[in-house]
Motif scaffolding. Structure first.
Motif, PDB file in Angstrom:
ATOM      1  N   GLN A 612      30.530  -6.142  84.334  1.00 31.84           N
ATOM      2  CA  GLN A 612      31.648  -6.473  85.212  1.00 31.84           C
ATOM      3  C   GLN A 612      32.969  -6.280  84.479  1.00 31.84           C
ATOM      4  O   GLN A 612      33.598  -7.230  84.053  1.00 31.84           O
ATOM      5  N   TYR A 619      32.606   0.753  87.876  1.00 28.08           N
ATOM      6  CA  TYR A 619      31.733   0.437  89.000  1.00 28.08           C
ATOM      7  C   TYR A 619      31.205   1.718  89.633  1.00 28.08           C
ATOM      8  O   TYR A 619      30.020   1.838  89.944  1.00 28.08           O
ATOM      9  N   ILE A 623      27.316   3.064  90.182  1.00 30.72           N
ATOM     10  CA  ILE A 623      26.755   3.556  91.442  1.00 30.72           C
ATOM     11  C   ILE A 623      26.170   4.952  91.223  1.00 30.72           C
ATOM     12  O   ILE A 623      25.053   5.256  91.666  1.00 30.72           O
TER      13      ILE A 623
ATOM     14  N   TRP B 228      30.434  -4.025  92.618  1.00 35.25           N
ATOM     15  CA  TRP B 228      31.690  -4.283  93.334  1.00 35.25           C
ATOM     16  C   TRP B 228      31.765  -5.688  93.906  1.00 35.25           C
ATOM     17  O   TRP B 228      32.847  -6.253  94.054  1.00 35.25           O
ATOM     18  N   PRO B 230      31.113  -9.005  93.191  1.00 35.45           N
ATOM     19  CA  PRO B 230      31.792 -10.216  92.696  1.00 35.45           C
ATOM     20  C   PRO B 230      33.305 -10.115  92.767  1.00 35.45           C
ATOM     21  O   PRO B 230      33.966 -11.065  93.206  1.00 35.45           O
ATOM     22  N   ASP B 231      33.866  -8.969  92.372  1.00 35.51           N
ATOM     23  CA  ASP B 231      35.322  -8.829  92.392  1.00 35.51           C
ATOM     24  C   ASP B 231      35.848  -8.897  93.811  1.00 35.51           C
ATOM     25  O   ASP B 231      36.855  -9.551  94.094  1.00 35.51           O
ATOM     26  N   ARG B 298      32.744 -17.102  92.970  1.00 29.25           N
ATOM     27  CA  ARG B 298      32.043 -16.075  92.207  1.00 29.25           C
ATOM     28  C   ARG B 298      30.573 -16.424  92.068  1.00 29.25           C
ATOM     29  O   ARG B 298      29.694 -15.563  92.126  1.00 29.25           O
TER      30      ARG B 298
END
Lengths: 636, 482
Positions: A612, A619, A623, B228, B230-231, B298
């Motif tokens: 993260q 990100y 993917i 993508w 959590p953000d 979160r």
């Protein structure tokens, strides 16, 4: 009215719910009214259903009402259904009848208690459970009631939970009963495994198939004998038989009406009812029957002997109850289930009477329970005295009162038993002597002689209010007349009650008459001895106690059974639990593993968090990475 | 030439929501600020009208509009679920929008349009239709995520969602193009028939299926396409987060099962085996990272990833039981999670203050009712018997075991145990820590109370008496697999 059978347990349940939820805000009269009213309703319906059942032709019995399928899992099925026959019909009358009187009595007895509504909610819940137990048409539903009465017993013994002794007694009753319940549940599983059903009628009709289930011979332990022995372990727990009787004397920590209802008249007889209900099984297991007879007889004698020297009014009665329950098992053990249930009924009346009388005494004495400090109360509480005396005469087996007929029926059945019958009878007759002695010792010390208390200790000895005396009077009447439903052939009767319950009408026999005379003589003998010891020669008890010192010490200390259990069972289990299960297994292995796993997982969590970054390009990269893997996998 | 029979009954719920959405947008300029919440109630009326429209729709079973729309109990189940989600989200939002000073009523219209998009996805029998529904849903949610225009985090959330969403939509569209190339159709049934006849190039079909699966896996946020979530969830307004964590996810699974069950039964071993790995990874990652989150939004975001993993287990089962378990679980999870988000919305403050787990300390002594309700939802998310979450997990693991996926079920159960830690941690904070003074002025308003009442009732009902809805999901599953 048979159609309204379901209302019999449901009414008290409603009472319990109303009192449990709203009781705190209701006035005390309303709480007592709801509680007693719901039981009165059950009693009336029971009475009507009973009368209607008597009018039904034999072929339509038992009446079975299935309400819904409770559990359906593969081959296993249990209905929620009730069964009404002569046995359960008699039981619901006893339970609701005696229960109603005790509810009324409690309204007077418990007036000053802050937990008034809680008491009645529990008491009603007890009625619901007990009636479910009695009416159930299968072992599993019976077990529900069985557990329910156990729970209520626990709650009511510990009603004054702020007293450590009461809380401990509640726990003791609960834990000891678990041992018995374990036997019951294993028996239920084994019954299903053997007969493919837990329904009474199905099980009892299947066992009649002699090719599959021949009567097991004495000395062998087949599956039916095993089932019966396990059932009896359950019965011994609930009905306080050796070796599981230890909880009942301690249960006297509860309010006295509770002792009368639960620990004398109804719940503790559930074991006897269960054995009588399972008569078809026990008849196939003579070995188990012999165990029942021997344990019952021995318990009767053993508990009566402890009762001889107790000084607490309620404890004398508690040991007396254990002893009388022993009689009932003795009857079942020699195959005279009807005699056992007959005694169950008469005992419910006179023992409830004695307990409520004791409660009246305790109430009047401001909480005092030591009979050595009483005396001369017959002048202060004449009605309590009169009714108590009737109860005492009934339990001692004085001719003309209820206890005489039922006890005689049991002793006669024991005498006729092929297996050690004479021995059982002898123990029974000695017990009868003991019973008569300790009962009149109690009567004399409490009501006769000079007061042993001072005005300083007890302020104002007074007779109890009418709400307490009326139940006493009604119970006294039944303690006299209840026996006349079972006049034996030897006295020119037809033993109606036993025939009604499926027993056989015994032929007239001069031997029975002789035995009867012996037991009457013993009863008067016990009474006379009590007179000698406590009126004519009051120095005798002390002299006897000192000359037979060892024996006296053993009796006063109740054969040291509690102490032995403590050393042999409680302490080792505690040690094992604390040192091994707690310190090693729980803290070492389980907590250790959990904590270690937790640390590993948290570490992994912190690691994964690096996926993260917050950057869209990372990100999108993930993917794409996953997408490539997918495509490769699909194209392989 | 065939003139299509215009049968409005078959899409009546979607028509209702669209009409109400348009009405809200038209009415917006004419309603004074003080009365904005009336339009919220208008949106609620729209969901009720759509709910009522389900009855005429359910009488139109079959395929419609040149076979691009299908009405069966599967699509009706999802219509019901989406309308329910929309209604609860609107109820949760009304007070929130006012408090945050963003009471622009396009919000309600966008929610209704997003719901229409989800309906299009669940009811379509045709890949272009699916894509349209997907885009209607996505564009509406991009806007909703960024609805707090002045808030940087909200902007970031919307931007990330938009960029990555477009990226993955491209995968899906590319897959559709390839399958059209291979089979000459975008109709699911035609595709299935032509695949069975064995004509098309298998490698092209496999590639197409893989690409479509990537696009859908992004929507439902399963690993490794979850990054993508959590953000985006953290930045979006709290009720929108609640909506995104259940609505698009349910729609994604609905359409994923529909496409792969109907069009690609020939590739079943491929996609079920992929889902084995996806499910395992998602459950592990979602639960393990949720464990170390200090922020409740979160934490719930990762929890929602983990729950997508459980649903993926049922997908991997690839059976009738699996499909029915997916349906039941999406319903159970939606009800529970929306309830949890309703409580979090109520407690949160503007600019997302008071969303740290530590802020919940001692809530039980200040607001015992709210604490008890949140505890119920946490227990249901964890899967404690008597709650919807337990029944849902039970059916999923049962389906997995019946399909022989013993180890996947084992991983599922173990990760469930892990999840107990962070769900119960919320309860520990609320009941066993010293109180935090700041909750004194939390007000429970009518719409929120109604939302809580619905979600509490649903959580308990599905947990205690699941049979009725289970029967429905089973019949829907049978329909979908016919």
């Amino acid at each position: 009215m048979v159609r309204l059978l379901w209302l019999i347990p449901i009414l008290p349940l409603l009472g319990a719910v109303i009192n449990g939820v709203f009781g705190k805000r209701l006035p005390k009269q309303a709480v007592a009214g709801i509680a007693a009213g719901s039981v009165a309703g059950s009693f009336l319906i029971s009475l009507a259903a009973f009368v209607q059942m008597l009018q039904l032709p034999e072929a339509e019995l038992p009446v079975v009402q299935n309400y819904f399928t409770w559990i359906q899992a593969g081959r296993f099925q249990a209905e929620f259904g009730f069964l009404l026959d002569h046995l359960s019909g008699l039981m619901i009358l006893i339970v609701t009848g005696v229960g109603l009187l005790i509810h009324i009595y409690s309204a007077g007895y418990m007036t000053h208690e802050p937990g008034f509504y809680r008491y009645f909610a529990y008491l009603n819940l007890f009625m619901f459970s007990m009636l479910t137990l009695v009416l159930a048409n299968n072992y599993l539903l019976m077990f529900v009631g069985w557990e329910g009465v156990g729970l209520c017993s626990y709650l009511l013994i510990g009603f004054w939970f702020f007293k450590k002794s009461a809380a401990d007694a509640g726990k003791k009753a609960f834990i000891v009963n678990r041992i018995g319940d374990f036997g019951f549940i294993i028996a239920t599983i084994l019954i299903f495994w053997t007969f493919d059903s837990v329904n009474f009628q199905a099980v009892f009709s299947r066992i009649e198939d002699a090719t599959l289930f021949p009567v097991e011979t004495l000395g062998t332990v087949g599956v039916v004998t095993t089932i019966c022995l396990l059932l009896f372990i359950g019965a011994a727990g609930k009905s306080a038989q050796i070796p599981l009787y230890v909880w009942l004397p301690d249960a006297m920590e509860g309010p006295t009406p509770v002792s009368a209802l639960i620990h004398a008249a109804t719940m503790v007889t559930a074991g006897v009812y269960m054995v009588a209900r399972s008569a078809a099984l026990f008849d196939h297991a003579p070995g188990a029957l012999l165990v029942v007879a021997v344990i019952g007889t021995f318990t009767a004698l053993f508990a009566a002997s402890i009762g001889l020297v107790q000084t607490d009014i309620k404890r004398v009665l508690a040991y007396s109850t254990v002893s009388q329950l022993g009689y009932m098992f003795m009857a079942c053990g020699v195959g005279a289930y009807a005699a056992g249930v007959f005694h169950l009924m008469t005992h419910a009346f006179f023992k409830a009477l004695l307990f409520l009388g004791a409660g009246s005494v305790i109430h009047g004495m401001g909480g005092l329970q030591d009979i050595r400090k009483m005396g001369g109360l017959r002048h202060h509480m004449p009605w309590t005295f009169r009714t108590f005396l009737i109860g005492a005469l009934a339990i001692s087996g004085i001719p003309g009162l209820a206890g005489f007929f039922s006890k005689d029926a049991i002793l006669w059945a024991a005498w006729n038993s092929e297996n050690y019958g004479k021995l059982l009878w002898t123990a029974g007759i000695i017990t009868a002597g003991f019973t008569s002695f300790y009962t009149f010792r109690l009567v004399i010390l409490t009501f006769f002689g000079k007061p042993q208390y001072t005005e300083h200790d007890v302020h104002h000895v007074h007779e109890s209010p009418a709400s307490m005396l009326v139940p006493l009077a009604i119970l006294a009447i039944f303690s006299i007349i209840a026996g006349y439903v079972g006049i034996p052939a030897a006295l020119g009767g037809h033993n109606n009650i036993e025939v009604f319950l499926g027993g056989e009408e015994a032929a007239e026999s001069s031997a029975e008459l002789i035995l009867m005379l012996v037991s009457v003589a013993v009863a008067f003998g016990g009474m006379g001895t009590a007179y000698l010891f406590y009126v004519a020669r009051p120095d005798l008890p002390a002299r006897l106690a000192s000359s037979a010192h060892a024996m006296y010490a053993i009796l006063v200390n109740k054969y040291y059974v509690d102490e032995v259990y403590n050393v042999a069972v409680v302490k080792p289990i505690l040690r094992w639990s604390r040192e091994f299960l707690w310190k090693f297994v729980d803290e070492g292995i389980i907590d250790g593993t959990v904590n270690a796993t937790g640390q590993v997982v948290r570490a992994a969590g912190s690691g994964f968090r690096h996926m993260q970054t917050g950057y869209v390009r990372t990100y999108a990269g993930w993917i794409l990475f996953g997408g490539v893997l997918f495509v490769v996998w699909f194209l392989r | 030439m065939n003139i299509p029979v215009v049968n409005l009954g078959a899409i009546l719920p979607a028509i209702m929501l669209s009409l109400f959405g348009i009405a809200i947008m038209v009415a917006e300029p004419f309603v004074s600020d003080a009365k904005k919440s009336w339009l919220g109630w208008l949106a609620i009326a729209g969901t009720i009208a759509a709910m009522l429209a389900l009855a005429p729709m359910s009488r139109q079973a079959g395929q419609w509009y040149t076979n691009l729309w299908i009405v069966d109990s599967y699509s009706i189940f999802f219509h019901f679920l989406f309308i329910l989600i929309a209604a609860i989200t609107i109820l949760t939002s009304m007070n929130f929008l006012q408090r945050e000073g963003i009471h622009h009523t396009e919000y309600y219209a966008l929610l209704l349009f997003a719901t229409v998009g989800m309906m299009m996805m669940a009811g379509s029998n045709e890949l272009i239709m699916v894509f349209l529904g997907l885009e209607i849903l996505s564009i509406a949610t991009y806007v909703l995520a960024g609805f707090r225009r002045t808030d940087l985090k909200s902007n970031e959330s919307a931007m990330k969602y938009f960029l990555l969403g477009s990226f993955s939509s491209a995968f899906f569209l590319y897959g559709v193009a390839l399958i059209f190339g291979a089979t000459g159709s975008t109709n699911l049934i035609v595709i299935a028939d032509s695949l069975r006849s064995g004509d098309p190039q298998t490698s092209l079909v496999s590639l197409a299926a893989a690409l479509m699966l990537i696009g859908l896996c992004f929507k439902v946020a399963v690993a490794p396409f979850h990054v993508w979530a959590p953000d985006v969830y953290e930045g979006a307004p709290t009720p929108v987060t609640g909506f995104m964590s259940v609505g698009p996810k349910a729609a994604g699974f609905a359409v994923l099962l529909r496409i792969f069950m109907t069009a690609f039964p020939t590739l079943e071993d491929r996609w079920t085996s992929v889902f084995w790995i996806v499910a395992a990874l998602t459950m592990l990652i979602g639960n393990v990272i949720a464990l170390v989150q200090p922020n409740i939004k979160r934490m719930l975001a990762y929890s929602s990833i983990a729950h997508a993993g459980y649903i993926a287990v049922a997908v991997a089962a690839g059976s009738e039981h699996g499909v029915s378990a997916v349906l039941f679980y999406t319903l159970a999870y939606s009800v529970t999670n929306l309830g949890a988000f309703a409580v979090v919305t109520m407690l949160s403050r503007s600019e997302d203050k008071l969303v740290n787990l530590n802020d919940y300390a001692g809530l039980a002594s200040k607001r015992p009712g709210l604490a008890a309700v949140l505890s119920l939802f946490m227990l249901s998310l964890a899967g404690v018997p008597g709650t919807a979450g337990f029944a849902g997990k039970f059916f999923i693991f049962k389906a997995a075991v019946q399909s022989g996926l013993i180890w996947l079920a084992v991983i599922g159960v173990i990760t469930t145990v892990v999840s107990f830690y962070y769900y119960l941690y919320v309860i520990v904070q609320m009941y066993m820590r010293d109180p935090n003074e700041e909750f004194a002025d939390v007000r429970t308003t009518g719409p929120l109370k109604l939302a809580l009442a619905i979600t509490i009732a649903g959580t308990l009902y599905l947990g205690i008496l699941p049979t009725r809805f289970l029967d429905w999901t089973v019949s829907a599953a049978v329909n979908a697999l016919r």
